[in-house]
Design a protein around this motif. Sequence first.
Motif, mmCIF file in Angstrom:
data_model
loop_
_atom_site.group_PDB
_atom_site.id
_atom_site.type_symbol
_atom_site.label_atom_id
_atom_site.label_comp_id
_atom_site.label_asym_id
_atom_site.label_seq_id
_atom_site.Cartn_x
_atom_site.Cartn_y
_atom_site.Cartn_z
ATOM 1 N N MET A 494 0.836 -1.202 0.000
ATOM 2 C CA MET A 494 0.000 0.000 0.000
ATOM 3 C C MET A 494 0.873 1.256 0.000
ATOM 4 N N VAL A 495 1.948 1.227 0.787
ATOM 5 C CA VAL A 495 2.845 2.393 0.818
ATOM 6 C C VAL A 495 3.350 2.706 -0.589
ATOM 7 N N LEU A 496 3.792 1.648 -1.283
ATOM 8 C CA LEU A 496 4.339 1.865 -2.624
ATOM 9 C C LEU A 496 3.248 2.312 -3.593
ATOM 10 N N VAL A 497 2.053 1.743 -3.431
ATOM 11 C CA VAL A 497 0.960 2.143 -4.321
ATOM 12 C C VAL A 497 0.596 3.603 -4.078
ATOM 13 N N VAL A 498 0.568 4.007 -2.810
ATOM 14 C CA VAL A 498 0.243 5.403 -2.511
ATOM 15 C C VAL A 498 1.291 6.338 -3.110
ATOM 16 N N CYS A 499 2.575 5.972 -2.940
ATOM 17 C CA CYS A 499 3.642 6.808 -3.522
ATOM 18 C C CYS A 499 3.456 6.926 -5.033
ATOM 19 N N THR A 500 3.170 5.795 -5.668
ATOM 20 C CA THR A 500 2.960 5.824 -7.114
ATOM 21 C C THR A 500 1.780 6.720 -7.472
ATOM 22 N N ALA A 501 0.694 6.582 -6.717
ATOM 23 C CA ALA A 501 -0.498 7.384 -7.022
ATOM 24 C C ALA A 501 -0.182 8.866 -6.889
ATOM 25 N N LEU A 502 0.545 9.220 -5.822
ATOM 26 C CA LEU A 502 0.864 10.636 -5.617
ATOM 27 C C LEU A 502 1.786 11.158 -6.716
ATOM 28 N N LEU A 503 2.793 10.350 -7.070
ATOM 29 C CA LEU A 503 3.717 10.790 -8.127
ATOM 30 C C LEU A 503 2.985 10.910 -9.460
ATOM 31 N N THR A 504 2.068 9.976 -9.715
ATOM 32 C CA THR A 504 1.309 10.030 -10.964
ATOM 33 C C THR A 504 0.461 11.288 -11.012
ATOM 34 N N LYS A 505 -0.225 11.540 -9.883
ATOM 35 C CA LYS A 505 -1.050 12.747 -9.817
ATOM 36 C C LYS A 505 -0.177 13.975 -10.074
ATOM 37 N N PHE A 767 7.839 -0.788 -8.932
ATOM 38 C CA PHE A 767 8.004 -1.312 -7.577
ATOM 39 C C PHE A 767 6.640 -1.672 -6.985
ATOM 40 N N ALA A 768 5.683 -0.780 -7.178
ATOM 41 C CA ALA A 768 4.363 -1.002 -6.594
ATOM 42 C C ALA A 768 3.720 -2.253 -7.199
ATOM 43 N N LEU A 769 3.904 -2.422 -8.503
ATOM 44 C CA LEU A 769 3.316 -3.581 -9.179
ATOM 45 C C LEU A 769 3.911 -4.878 -8.615
ATOM 46 N N LEU A 770 5.237 -4.914 -8.503
ATOM 47 C CA LEU A 770 5.886 -6.098 -7.937
ATOM 48 C C LEU A 770 5.384 -6.351 -6.516
ATOM 49 N N ALA A 771 5.271 -5.266 -5.761
ATOM 50 C CA ALA A 771 4.816 -5.395 -4.374
ATOM 51 C C ALA A 771 3.411 -5.979 -4.339
ATOM 52 N N LEU A 772 2.551 -5.480 -5.223
ATOM 53 C CA LEU A 772 1.170 -5.980 -5.253
ATOM 54 C C LEU A 772 1.145 -7.459 -5.598
ATOM 55 N N ILE A 773 1.966 -7.851 -6.574
ATOM 56 C CA ILE A 773 1.987 -9.263 -6.972
ATOM 57 C C ILE A 773 2.410 -10.125 -5.788
ATOM 58 N N LEU A 774 3.460 -9.688 -5.077
ATOM 59 C CA LEU A 774 3.925 -10.460 -3.919
ATOM 60 C C LEU A 774 2.840 -10.549 -2.852
ATOM 61 N N ALA A 775 2.257 -9.397 -2.529
ATOM 62 C CA ALA A 775 1.241 -9.390 -1.481
ATOM 63 C C ALA A 775 0.054 -10.260 -1.898
ATOM 64 N N ALA A 776 -0.306 -10.191 -3.192
ATOM 65 C CA ALA A 776 -1.449 -10.967 -3.671
ATOM 66 C C ALA A 776 -1.165 -12.466 -3.572
ATOM 67 N N THR A 777 0.056 -12.883 -3.913
ATOM 68 C CA THR A 777 0.347 -14.321 -3.793
ATOM 69 C C THR A 777 0.327 -14.736 -2.328
ATOM 70 N N GLY A 778 0.779 -13.847 -1.447
ATOM 71 C CA GLY A 778 0.729 -14.139 -0.019
ATOM 72 C C GLY A 778 -0.704 -14.353 0.437
ATOM 73 N N LEU A 779 -1.566 -13.436 0.007
ATOM 74 C CA LEU A 779 -2.978 -13.511 0.380
ATOM 75 C C LEU A 779 -3.603 -14.780 -0.191
ATOM 76 N N TYR A 780 -3.260 -15.068 -1.440
ATOM 77 C CA TYR A 780 -3.798 -16.251 -2.107
ATOM 78 C C TYR A 780 -3.433 -17.508 -1.320
ATOM 79 N N GLY A 781 -2.166 -17.616 -0.922
ATOM 80 C CA GLY A 781 -1.701 -18.780 -0.174
ATOM 81 C C GLY A 781 -2.446 -18.922 1.144
ATOM 82 N N LEU A 782 -2.570 -17.798 1.831
ATOM 83 C CA LEU A 782 -3.234 -17.824 3.133
ATOM 84 C C LEU A 782 -4.677 -18.287 2.987
#
Lengths: 886, 113
Positions: A494-505, A767-782
């Motif tokens: 989320m931190v990385l996604v927020v940074c990306t969103a702010l930079l994009t804006k 970075f945010a995309l990679l982070a999301l993929i990692l977090a999503a696989t974590g969630l999927y496993g759980l």
Amino acid sequence: MTFRAWLLRASDLLQRKKRERELEEELELHLEMATQEKISQGMSPEEARFSAYRDFGGVEQIKELYRDQRGLPFVDHLGQDFRLALRSLLRRPGFAIVSMLLLGLGIGGVTSIFSVVNAVLLAPLPGVDTERILALQAGTEQRPVGGNPARLKDWQQLESFEAVAGYYGDSAVLLEGGEPRKIPVRRTFGPFLEVAGARLQLGRGPSQVEGRGEGDAVAMISDRLWKRSYGGSEQVLGQSLLLDGKSHSIIGVLAAKQYPKELDAWIPAPVEFQQADRTARYLGIFGRLAEGVTKKEAQAEVDAVAARLAWAYPATDEDLEVRLVEPKTLLTREVRTPVLLVLLASCCLLLLACLNLAGLLWARAQARQREASIRIALGAGTGRLARFYLTETLLVASLGGVAGLVVAHLALAAVAGAAERHLPLLEALTLDYRVISVGLLAAILCGLALGLVPIWLASRVDPVRGLKQGGEGFVAGRLRLRSFLVSSQIALSMVLVVCTALLTKSFLQMTSVPLGFEPSQVLSIKTNFAWGTPPETLYSFIDEALTELSALPGVRYVGVADRLPLEGESQRSPLRLRDRPPEASLEEASVLIRSVSPGYFSALGIPLRAGELLPAHRDRIEYEGSHEEESAGGGRLGSPVVINEALAQVYFGSESPIGRWISFPYGDQKAPPTWQQVVGVVGDVRQSPRLADSQPEVFLAYRDTYWPILSFVLRTQGDPILLAKPAREALRRVDASLVVSRLGTLEHELGQSVSNERIQTLLMAAFALLALILAATGLYGLLSTDILRRSREFGIRLALGAQPSDILWSALRPALLLTLLGGIAGLLLSLLAGGFLKAMLFETSTMDLGALLAALFVLYAASALAAILPARRGTRIDPVRTLGSD
Amino acid sequence: MSDSNTGVVPYGSLDLLVLKTLDSMGSMHGFGIARRIEQVCEQLVHLNQGSIYPALLRLQQQGWIESEWGVSENNRRAKFYSITPAGQKQLEVEVENWNRMTSLVARFLGETS
């Protein structure tokens, strides 16, 4: 144990095989002698041997005792654990490969980004002894001002400094094989070699007289120019270097390692520049601290001298303020924050990879609870078990670390290529000991942190339960730790996604503010002359070039300016009104100055708001009886000027500026003014990508200023790039030795002006995309584990008539909850990151609601995607099978 | 099989026995040392002969004895142990300790019995 004993034990370790053989031999001999003794006493051979063994005690136990006394037992155990860990990893290569990939990419990422940080922010400047060098920077941090030779002489009296020198960057045309080539040079003032601690590989530095620009013109050249043009021959000394048609005698060659790397020649500045007065502002000034003097002491002396200068020369030095700054700080001021932000993001990603891997380890440890239970039941201490697990994760981490270094090594060239245009000092980019130790440190930290997971689980193994329950039922262990791991991953991404969103804006804001001109169908051509080129040469070149260019077919308008829009500022001056004293609020203010030709406005499509454009006259306009005309403020009259709307608004408010007289005292507030009449007002134009509002700006005719850096703009009928070649040829017709430094469409040039911001945003998005993929696989496993665990519950509910949608909802609920928790934690964390990001954002608050909502939406979309597959599996449970399986 | 009136070698005294043996007998191999201790003790204590080997190694690590490969009586390669000057000094210390200890215990037992 004594040191000697340690040493002997360690040496035993190295000769384990030999020592073992010797022990065998010694014991064998002992038994044989004992047997023989007993035979000689009259026993039968069998009896004797048996008796010898009995007297000896258990041979194997004795050997084991002996081995414990020999060598270092814990090292032996370590080796054992290591072999065991290796075997257990090889048995399940999938886990080993995935963890190596995760850690390898994570550590590789951090290591490569750190190699950039190391080169740009940490390593010393190549070829410069930076230890004691400080820049004497006048002006404020936001608006630094150059120095001048007159003041340089004052600084050279400072006692805190061993030597102080100045320079300005310039370029010179070198004729090479008949082809003119522009080379970057430095014009030096004073003992610059001493200050920089730069080394010559050949020849000498300038003498005192030569250094003052008096006597013969001399030059020192770069190693590169020496090898290219003189074949590296020692005969180069004394040869003549023809720069801008002027002959310089070559007196020295600098060492190959130099800063800045693109420079080709160092030339003492011409004498007229060295005698410039206190109004000049073109010098960079550096000093070498005297031995034993601190920066603070030097700053105190500089402050004292600045105060004295302000008193002695109020017209020019009244507000003089000089800061001592490390050259590296000065050079990397712009890039420090973005580079550190990217490093932080890569650390975030490594942490995420670790958390993800911790989840995998958790699942693995759960699956091995039975094995652990058996080991404990058979007498393995929890400590021994924990040590084995720690060895295993350390092994995984070391493999990951090695993979990371390989990744970093492979990525080095790519990183250098990608960042070259955006970062200074990349030539120092290597995997040196500092970078490698950071990579290895990261690997070890990962290993230790990851080891905590299985150790924590090992300490909780209940062998009775573990042995009683079989396979699947046992998975019903705790999910709490794993849920925590997953929500941490979500928070980090989320931190990385927020940074990306702010930079994009911020990027969208930056590119959506109206430009104030029409950039399509414009060709821009940049060139420059050496500082010191006679004004008449410059002016007549401009006039002829404009004529030639406008004669080209397909050209509608042609103009020239000292710089293009969005390229920042060059000249700046306070502004005085002839008919009234300056307002208090504007006393300290200054306005931008842009030298233009009249055609500049039409070529760029800048609208005229009032009055008229600059007159197209080539010569200075003579006012009737102008020169010494006495006026309200005294002084003389100059040629007309055009101003922008911002200036009209700030200085004239609701009054009409047309016909008013203004002047620009530049550095010297007390000199008699030259009054110039405002004839027109043009629309505001974006001056810098980082500023939304235009600053007050005045447009002066080229002949009223001296600025040998030129940007021609051509508005064309068709595709502007088609005119590239004819335009270049036209300029060559005017001056055969002319070198064009840049040529391209204006739209392309404008894209360049925000390319740093673009690459920052894209990098963060990756970075945010990679982070999301990692977090999503974590969630999927759980979730998969959770559904498996609850399959009985779902089976019963389905059998009792629950709708699949109910099941879907209750399967999804933990995912939604974790995402919510992680999302909130991530938002809080990104508030921290926001402080860091603030400096990089354009017209965007770190709390920008739109960006935060967008980030939350992306996060939820990603976790919904990860959750929906396992959740649907929950709805397809066959109640009969699930309930029948127990 | 030990008789009821033979004990095992007291803990910590094996080192002393080995040092004393090497001090008085000169260079010996493991079997010789074991036999010598058994003979001197005259079956009073039961010695697991093998247990002298870890003790020999320990003493070597302390630097009190040293070993050297040589040839045994039956013409086989054997490791011979001998005491070092440091070992002799240590022996003196240990003998004194031992005497002090035994006299202390003896006096204590004499008084209370």
